[in-house]
Design an enzyme around this catalytic site. Structure first.
Site: not given
Length: 464
Positions: A178, A439
């Site tokens: 990483y 949303h």
């Protein structure tokens, strides 16, 4: 030698484990001191997590700016380094403020244990002794150096790589984990020609290939050359370049660049002058200290947390263990539970994992039901032009309880917290599916992945 006043809890090291341990100890009413030999905040705040994520964020901003204008990489990188240092200074100052306001005694110097209840604090040739009832060891880790690639000149560790004054023209990264991927990709976005050398079959080993695949595509899009199955042999430095020789398919090859960055892992700071041998506290062959479920070592009043103990070397793991250790000293019944510790890679796109993966579950013979949903059909991801990736939920096929989750995609590092909470509280995929998500948001991908798992359970498609 002067003698300092006695404390109930001594913390050695002030990284995300140490300073959290000191704060929690003080909050619980214990007289607490913390010793730091370098900089308050430790590696994470000063030369690790915070500066690296600041530069990564700036590389994304530069990439976006470059798409709409003729941005200058040198100027942008100088601004990025200035911004990074400002963030580091602010964070380090915040650590100091928190410790002081909590009443923690801050000692600057190097601590070494004289016996089970005494430490010597050394600074600039001066020594003081400090008596303590309990001690929490939080000394962290440092980059591993290879004998054939000692850090110096054009060979860098992550510390030096984060402090380069200018964008290098080219960079070879040894290690595709990483740190290598994050820093390599960051520099590539600023225009550096990057080559990543990885000994395994893929970069980011340990993650499932389907999760790594979107990252691999972006690495290529960023112009990064990935050489897998390769072993670094030696380097030859000159005044303005460095040549790395490596073996691949038993054939020696080489690549020349401005710098070589070594990111092959980290070594626990349990050696040197800490004094573990003197007090008879054993370490493993890897230099780690074994602890119980309360972070207590073989010596009852000595605790160890973070990178010097087993498990992933994560800042948030250290902070979590810090609270457990301080609470154990205070007589509370707190114990560690590692089921829901997230792993995050700040690559592009980001990677995050918590709990069991599908591969791990199957290797242990644990039946699972898998729920998946793509960012490619998510309204918010479309609006952000970040449609790569997916959410994958791993659940028990009978109860529906979430036992793991993986994300590759935009804001995976943030989204994984909802899934960590689900594992921590024993939530089911139906709980996630029935939770109303606003949303248009990225969180809807989690809801839809959960709905997918619920449908499979109802259709008897466990394990598919």
């Amino acid at each position: 030698m002067n003698k300092l006043e006695s404390v109930e809890t001594l913390v050695i090291g002030s990284g995300p484990g140490g300073y959290v341990a000191a704060l929690r100890s003080a909050q619980l009413g214990m007289k607490t001191a913390i010793v730091e030999r370098d900089q308050l905040g430790g590696v994470c705040t000063n030369v690790g997590c915070i500066p690296s994520k600041a530069l990564i964020a700036e590389s994304h901003r530069y990439e976006l700016l470059r798409a709409f204008s003729s941005a200058d990489a040198a100027v942008s990188f100088k601004n990025a380094q200035d911004f990074k240092q400002g963030i580091v200074n602010k964070q380090a100052g915040g650590v100091s403020y928190l410790l002081k306001t909590a009443g923690v005694i801050i000692l600057v110097g190097e601590a070494r244990l004289l016996d089970e209840h005494t430490a010597i604090i050394s600074q600039c040739g001066q020594e003081q002794t400090l008596s303590f009832k309990n001690v929490i060891l939080a000394t962290g880790s440092r980059p591993i150096e290879l004998q054939v690639f000692p850090v110096g000149g054009r060979v860098l560790s992550s510390t030096e790589a984060l402090a380069l004054p200018e964008v290098p023209t080219s960079l070879v990264v040894i290690g595709g984990g990483y740190i290598g991927v994050e820093l390599g990709q960051m520099y590539a976005k600023f225009g550096t020609k990057v080559t990543i050398l990885e000994g395994g079959e893929q970069v980011l080993p340990g993650f499932e290939p389907e999760l790594v695949s979107p990252v691999g595509r972006q690495l290529k899009a960023d112009g990064i050359k990935m050489i897998t199955g390769a072993t670094a042999v030696n380097v030859v430095q000159s005044a303005d370049a460095i040549t790395l020789h490596y073996l691949k398919n038993q054939e020696e090859q080489y690549v020349t660049a401005e710098y070589v960055l070594v990111t092959i892992g980290r070594k626990p700071n349990t050696d040197g002058n800490l004094g573990l041998d003197r007090i008879g506290l054993p370490v493993t062959s890897r230099g780690l200290i074994e602890t119980d479920e309360q972070c207590r070592t073989a010596i009852p009043n000595i605790f160890a947390i973070g990178d010097i103990t087993s498990g992933p070397a994560l800042a948030h793991k250290a902070s979590y263990e810090a609270k457990i250790a301080a609470e154990a000293i205070a007589g509370l019944s707190s114990e560690v539970d590692y089921r829901a510790i997230p792993l995050v890679v700040f690559s592009d796109p980001e990677l995050a994992s918590v709990g069991l993966s599908e591969t791990e579950a199957k290797s242990k013979g644990i039946p699972v039901v898998i729920g998946k949903s793509s960012f490619g059909i998510n309204g918010r991801a479309l609006a952000l032009r970040e449609t790569e990736g997916f959410v994958k939920i791993v659940a028990d096929p009978n109860s529906g309880i979430v036992i793991g989750a993986q994300i590759v995609g935009v804001e995976a590092s943030t989204l994984v917290s909802e899934l960590a909470l689900a594992i921590e509280m024993g939530a089911t995929v139906e709980d996630l599916a029935m939770t109303i998500h606003p949303h248009p948001t990225l969180g809807e991908v989690i809801m839809e992945a959960a709905e997918n798992a619920v449908r499979k359970m109802r259709m008897g498609e466990s394990g598919k």
